[in-house]
Design an enzyme around this catalytic site. Structure first.
Site, PDB file in Angstrom:
ATOM      1  N   LYS A  76     -41.992 -73.679 -14.806  1.00 15.47           N
ATOM      2  CA  LYS A  76     -43.358 -74.208 -14.719  1.00 15.47           C
ATOM      3  C   LYS A  76     -44.080 -74.291 -16.073  1.00 15.47           C
ATOM      4  O   LYS A  76     -45.016 -75.058 -16.228  1.00 15.47           O
ATOM      5  CB  LYS A  76     -44.197 -73.364 -13.756  1.00 15.47           C
ATOM      6  N   ASP A 126     -51.198 -76.244  -7.170  1.00 15.77           N
ATOM      7  CA  ASP A 126     -51.437 -74.956  -6.500  1.00 15.77           C
ATOM      8  C   ASP A 126     -52.926 -74.755  -6.230  1.00 15.77           C
ATOM      9  O   ASP A 126     -53.318 -74.143  -5.233  1.00 15.77           O
ATOM     10  CB  ASP A 126     -50.914 -73.792  -7.346  1.00 15.77           C
TER      11      ASP A 126
END
Ligand code: ATR
Length: 293
Positions: free
Chosen positions: A84, A120
Site C-alpha cells: 500500500k 478505506d
C-alpha cells in the site's frame, strides 16, 4: 479499451485474449482475500462482462507486474499488504486523500495515466452512515491503534468535523507521531487512561488487531461509557468480537467491520466497470458465511 502489447512470462496475463475490463487484487500473500467474491457478486448481479482476479505479487515483482498490467490496458486493481505504500511511487498521480492517509489501496487506468486512491476512508464512513447515521453529529472520538488503519480513520474523522479525537496506542510514541499530523484535533493517550475518558466519547473505534482470530483479546471495560456511545470494531474475523458483544450487552450501538470491507470496494468497482454497485444484505450474508465465528 485497447490492449497494447502483452509481455510474456507473467502467468495469468499471458492468457488475455479479449477486450474485457479486467481488475485484480495485488498482494502477498493474497489468496485469502475476500475481494474476488465481492466483485464477482457485483459483476454477476449487474450482468457485466468483466473480471476480478487474485494476483500474487511478491514485493520484488510489484514494479514489473504494474508495468505489464498498464501495458495491457487493465481497468485497475486493489492493492493490499504489503504494497500500500510502495505503490505510491508507481502511480502517475494520487488523490489528496491517499496522500493524507499515506497509502493507496485502489488503482485505475485512465487515458494511460495510472491513478491511485485510498477508499478505506469511504468504506469506514459509509459503514457508520449505514448503521449509525448519528455518527456524523458526534464531536469526540476515541481511536484505539496507531497503524495504517488508524491513520485512514483519523483522516475520515477530521473530515467529518470531529474536533476531539483521543488516540490510544500501546506504543505511545507511535500515537504521538500520528497525532502530530492533525495536532488541533488529535490527542495521543496512553492505554492506561483510555478507560477514564470513555464517558466523554461519542464514537469508539478499535483499529488495532486485538480481538482478531489468533490475536490477544481487546481488554476494555465499557461500564463507564456514555449511553449513546457508538462502538465500531474494524476487525471482522470474527464478526462478533468481544468488544461488540460487550457493547450490545450494555445496550450501546455496535457496528462490525464487515461493512467497511464491503464499502471500500465500491469506488474501485465504479471506476473499473462504470456502474456503482450496492452493498446489499444479500452480499453481506454471502461474505459473512465464510467468516469463522
Ligand atoms: P494496520 O495497518 O492494520 O493498522 P499495523 O500498522 O500493524 O496494522 O497496526 C496494528 C495496530 O494494532 C497498532 O496500533 C498496534 O499497536 P503498537 O503500535 O503498539 O504495536 C496494535 N496492536 C497489535 N497488537 C497489539 C497488542 N498485543 N496490544 C496492543 N496493541 C496491539
Amino acid at each position: 479499451m485497447a490492449i497494447v502489447g502483452r509481455p510474456s512470462g507473467f502467468g495469468i496475463f499471458d492468457e488475455m485474449t479479449d477486450l474485457m475490463q479486467r481488475a485484480y487484487i495485488l498482494g502477498w500473500p493474497v489468496k485469502h482475500s475476500r475481494s474476488p467474491k465481492i466483485h464477482g457478486y457485483w459483476l454477476k448481479q449487474l450482468g457485466l462482462e468483466g473480471s476480478y482476479e487474485l494476483c500474487e505479487t511478491p514485493p520484488d515483482t510489484l514494479a514489473d507486474t504494474v508495468a505489464v498490467l498498464k501495458a495491457q490496458g487493465f481497468a485497475g486493481a486493489n492493492v493490499t499488504v504489503p504494497h500500500k505504500e510502495a505503490i505510491f511511487a508507481l502511480c502517475d498521480t494520487v488523490t489528496s486523500q491517499a496522500k493524507s492517509v499515506g497509502a493507496v489501496n485502489t488503482l485505475w487506468l485512465e487515458g494511460g495515466i495510472l491513478h491511485g486512491d485510498n477508499t478505506d476512508l469511504y468504506g469506514f464512513s459509509q459503514n457508520l452512515t449505514d448503521f449509525a447515521p448519528q455518527w456524523q453529529s458526534g464531536k469526540t472520538a476515541m481511536v484505539l491503534g496507531a497503524g495504517g488503519a488508524a491513520r485512514a480513520i483519523l483522516y475520515a474523522l477530521v473530515q467529518n468535523k470531529y474536533d476531539k479525537i483521543l488516540l490510544v496506542n500501546r506504543n505511545l510514541e507511535r500515537a504521538q507521531k500520528l497525532a502530530a499530523l492533525w495536532p488541533d484535533q488529535v490527542t495521543p493517550l496512553d492505554w492506561a487512561v483510555a478507560q477514564t475518558r470513555l464517558k466523554e466519547t461519542d464514537l469508539l473505534i478499535n483499529a488495532t488487531s486485538l480481538g482478531m482470530h489468533g490475536q490477544p483479546p481487546l481488554l476494555i471495560d465499557l461500564a463507564s461509557a456514555n449511553p449513546t456511545l457508538i462502538v465500531n470494531d474494524i476487525v471482522y474475523v470474527p464478526m462478533q468480537t468481544n468488544l461488540l458483544k460487550q457493547a450490545k450487552d450494555r445496550g450501546l450501538t455496535a457496528i462490525d467491520g464487515l461493512g467497511m470491507l464491503l464499502n471500500q470496494a465500491v469506488p474501485g468497482f465504479s471506476r473499473w466497470f462504470g456502474h456503482t454497485p450496492q452493498v446489499t444484505p444479500e452480499l453481506r450474508m454471502l461474505i459473512a458465511r465464510d467468516i469463522p465465528e
